[in-house]
Design an enzyme around this catalytic site. Structure first.
Site, short mmCIF file in Angstrom:
data_model
loop_
_atom_site.label_atom_id
_atom_site.label_comp_id
_atom_site.label_asym_id
_atom_site.label_seq_id
_atom_site.Cartn_x
_atom_site.Cartn_y
_atom_site.Cartn_z
N SER A 1 -13.00 2.48 4.74
CA SER A 1 -12.27 1.69 3.75
C SER A 1 -11.80 0.38 4.35
O SER A 1 -11.51 0.31 5.55
CB SER A 1 -11.06 2.48 3.26
OG SER A 1 -10.20 1.68 2.47
N TYR B 1 -4.12 7.59 4.53
CA TYR B 1 -5.53 7.35 4.19
C TYR B 1 -6.16 6.37 5.17
O TYR B 1 -7.25 6.62 5.71
CB TYR B 1 -5.62 6.82 2.76
CG TYR B 1 -7.01 6.56 2.27
CD1 TYR B 1 -7.82 7.59 1.82
CD2 TYR B 1 -7.53 5.26 2.23
CE1 TYR B 1 -9.10 7.35 1.36
CE2 TYR B 1 -8.80 5.00 1.77
CZ TYR B 1 -9.59 6.06 1.33
OH TYR B 1 -10.86 5.81 0.87
#
Length: 254
Positions: free
Chosen positions: A146, A159
């Protein structure tokens, strides 16, 4: 003698970025094993779209948070490879399956943290390990990270940290699997209009406008933008790229 038909296994490919990857690879002449966690109907729709494009596809159930299920999945995959393609191996693995968590560092619970680890780190680590005997020498693996490993957005500490671990894992995999000619890279999508995170980047105009202002190319990404880059990365034209983090963000937060 012609080379074997290329086959890709894509986790979490019944929707979102995984679905886009499956369709783009099919357009490029690659057959696809679609995996889904619970929505078989969505997965079968992807299979139908690939089949209508003239390629072969099959949908298999897989929960990447359950490591104990991986040996059975590997056996099922091996049987499908033999039955449909007359092969014992496949060429490309895309570790795409995942889910988001939006919570401050202070409010993140151990349960939520562990759920992210199970899918994004343990799942990637042990599924790839389980499937190694089925991956062709000279094949390729793409792990999905990400932009949040570089772009700090409060609410994504867990995350982002876990995706950072995936990026380090990618380099180790590239080093250790290089002797088999297997390339391993990680892609890091930026803000992309999918249902991920509740569809905020697709449906919330205020959030979308804010993110667009931070992107050099002036818009948030679309699934096709990410899938086109992944397909190109897997192609033989990029046979000399391994161990790299490739951000696909349109120049977000430069």
């Amino acid at each position: 003698m012609s080379s074997p038909q290329k086959i890709a296994v894509i986790t979490g490919s019944s929707r979102g970025l995984g679905r886009a990857d499956a369709l783009h690879l099919a357009e490029a002449g690659v057959d696809v094993v679609v995996t889904y966690r619970s929505n078989k109907a969505e997965a079968e729709e992807v299979v139908a779209a690939i089949t209508s494009a003239g390629r072969t596809a099959v949908a298999l159930q897989l929960d990447t948070s359950v490591v104990s299920s991986f040996p059975d999945f590997g056996e099922q995959l091996g049987a499908e490879l033999q039955a449909r393609w007359g092969r014992a191996t496949f060429d490309y693995l895309i570790n795409n399956a995942g889910h988001d968590l939006t919570a401050s560092f202070e409010a993140t619970t151990e349960k939520d943290f562990d759920a992210l680890v199970d899918v994004h780190l343990k799942g990637v680590f042990f599924l790839t390990q389980t499937l190694l005997p089925l991956i062709s020498d000279g094949g390729a693996i793409v792990n999905v990270s990400s932009g949040l490993t570089r772009i700090i957005n409060p609410g994504h500490a867990a995350y982002g940290a876990i995706k950072g671990a995936v990026e380090v894992l990618t380099r180790y995999q590239a080093k250790e699997l290089g002797s088999r000619g297997i390339r391993v890279n990680v892609v890091a999508p930026g803000a992309t209009a999918t249902d991920f995170g509740g569809g905020m980047m697709k449906n919330n105009e205020k959030v979308r406008a804010y993110l667009e202002s931070a992107v050099a190319l002036g818009r948030v990404g679309e699934p096709d933008d990410i899938a086109a880059a992944v397909t190109a990365l897997l192609s033989d034209a990029n046979h000399w790229i391994t161990g790299q983090r490739i951000e696909i963000s349109g120049g977000q937060s430069l």
